[in-house]
Design an enzyme around this catalytic site. Structure first.
Site, short mmCIF file in Angstrom:
data_model
loop_
_atom_site.label_atom_id
_atom_site.label_comp_id
_atom_site.label_asym_id
_atom_site.label_seq_id
_atom_site.Cartn_x
_atom_site.Cartn_y
_atom_site.Cartn_z
CB ALA A 11 -0.92 -0.01 1.21
NE ARG A 17 -2.41 3.35 -12.54
CZ ARG A 17 -2.23 2.03 -12.54
NH1 ARG A 17 -2.73 1.31 -13.52
NH2 ARG A 17 -1.56 1.45 -11.57
CG ASN A 378 -41.64 8.80 30.09
OD1 ASN A 378 -41.93 8.28 29.02
ND2 ASN A 378 -41.77 10.11 30.30
#
Ligand code: UD1
Ligand code: MG
Length: 465
Positions: A11, A17, A378
């Protein structure tokens, strides 16, 4: 999974390109840099050691790599043969260990393909096994030249004769050999070719000339081993990948209502009877259990959903969910979040680094950060955990069966124990014991007839000015 090989990823190339300041392997497909797909494929395949050769733009590449992955530096980009040489200087393994060489610009390889390559290499008396494939248009690839069905060499595009250019069996850039073979032979490569580079592929002719055999393993699906060298190739590869994933999804009992408007990355797993409406993007190692229904726009990255989740117009990044969770519309679930079954996260709710137990509702307009919330609680509209004091993040702990009224701030660190209640509009700075009610707001003052006695509306003409 575990296998007996080590892997090297080349890599270091510039990727001329791509015409980009970014190294080629950092360009993204399916939402992630190409090198991450390669790294994941090798990791899942179980290689004991992975070394990535970096060079051009090495900092940009290195910062993407996992900490367990080793790095070798190729100072000058003298070709793929030279890149592998740089890796071998770093790797301390005995000559007998099988070594798989792959490229950072071949992001589609499945883990099982690496496994098969190792098995094939180890079970035959070959010096090298090349992963090859057949393509309609071989332009740009190294061609596999055979004589009497035996491989004799690989010839690169730039060096190929017009006859050789017609060969449609190509080198994928992936091969397996003993570490010792590479160590011994790489110094013999020459750069006497059209590119003036040390081609790794010249190794084949060197070995064959000495009477060694070089085998091939053919990959049926050419897409899987496609090399990406240009932006056009990147986008084409990505588009075909998405199309393949939709086909796979159909076969696995998933409905994708409009395949052109849904993106399923290659590492995504979908259970049966999943239903994806338009504009759903699933990237990374996202998993959806049976019966999940997503209505886009939904974006999920590395997210794990149990069964029958219902997700609308939301963004989920590195989080996990139990079964029957309802999310959205307009929910932002950020990393390190764990949500249990039957939780409801409603509209305009942001959650980060938090855990929410089953049957709890956070239904509207809330920020929950660095919090632990129990079952069956809640959180009213506008609940905010004030987790950041400008220096550090602090935890908010909320027990089971807690009820928090609308528009409350919980200034962390703070704990609200089981069964406690907090009145709407409160700013909570102290812990709230179990089953108690906490209120912290100014008492309401009501002045009877104040409006008619003291406040006169302005005249209409004044208002218009
Ligand atoms: C290479 C192969 C070709 C094969 C094709 C498959 C060679 C000489 N050619 O060609 O046979 O068909 O891959 O996709 O091996 N790299 C370095 N250092 C260098 C040069 C390259 O690390 O000095 C890395 C690049 O970052 C890239 C990989 O090696 O990830 C392949 O290089 P690239 O230039 O893309 O080679 P191709 O022309 O695609
Ligand atoms: Mg390439």
């Amino acid at each position: 999974m575990e296998n007996k090989g080590v892997a090297v990823v080349l890599a270091a190339g510039e990727g001329t390109r791509m015409n980009s300041e970014l190294p080629k392997v950092c360009h993204r497909c399916f939402g992630e840099p190409m090198i991450k797909h390669v790294e994941r494929g090798l990791k899942i395949s179980g290689f004991s050691e992975i070394t990535v050769v970096v060079g051009s733009g090495r900092e940009r590449v290195e910062e993407l790599l996992d900490s367990q992955v080793k790095r070798a530096v190729q100072e000058e980009q003298l070709g793929t043969g030279d890149a592998l040489r740089a890796a071998l200087e770093k790797i301390e393994i005995s000559d007998d260990i099988p070594l798989v060489v792959t490229c950072g610009d071949v992001p589609g390889v499945r883990p099982s393909t690496y496994g098969r390559l190792l098995d094939n290499f180890s079970s035959s008396p070959t010096e090298l096994t090349l992963l090859t494939t057949e393509v309609d248009d071989p332009t740009g690839y190294g061609r596999i030249v055979t004589e009497n069905d035996s491989v004799i060499k690989i010839v690169e595009e730039k060096d190929a004769t017009s006859r050789e250019k017609e060969i449609k069996t190509v080198n994928t850039g992936i091969m397996c050999g003993r570490a010792g073979t590479f160590r011994d032979r790489l110094p013999e490569l020459s750069a006497d070719n059209a590119a003036g580079e040390y081609y790794l592929t010249d190794l084949v002719e060197l070995l064959v000339d000495e009477g060694r055999t070089v085998d091939t393993q053919v990959v049926e699906d050419e897409w899987e081993v496609r090399g990406v060298n240009t932006r056009r190739q990147l986008v084409q590869f990505e588009r075909e990948g998405y199309q393949k994933q939709v086909e796979r999804a159909f076969e696995n009992g998933v409905t994708v209502h409009d395949p052109d408007r849904v993106k399923i990355g290659p590492w995504v797993e979908l259970g049966s009877d999943v239903e994806l409406e338009n504009e759903v993007t699933l990237w990374g190692e996202t998993k959806l259990g049976r019966g999940c229904r997503f209505i886009g726009p939904v974006f999920a990255y590395n997210a794990e959903f149990g069964q029958d989740n219902f997700v609308r117009r939301s963004y989920v990044n590195n989080a996990s969910f139990g079964d029957r969770v309802r999310i959205g519309p307009y929910c932002n679930v950020r990393p390190e979040t764990e949500i249990d079954s039957d939780v409801r996260l409603g509209n305009f709710v942001e959650i980060k680094a938090s855990r929410i137990d089953s049957d709890t509702n956070v239904s509207h307009l809330a920020y929950v950060g660095n919090a632990e919330i129990g079952q069956n609680s809640n959180l009213g509209a506008g609940t905010i955990t004030c987790n950041y004091d400008g220096y550090e993040k602090h935890r908010t702990v909320i027990g089971n069966d807690v009820f928090i009224g609308s528009n409350c701030e919980l200034v962390a660190p703070v704990e609200v124990e089981t069964g406690a209640m907090i009145g709407a509009g409160s700013t909570i700075t102290e812990d709230v014991p179990s089953f108690s009610l906490a209120l912290s707001r100014a008492k309401q003052v009501t002045k009877q007839d104040w409006v008619t006695e003291t406040w006169k509306p302005r005249k209409k003409e004044e208002n218009d000015q």
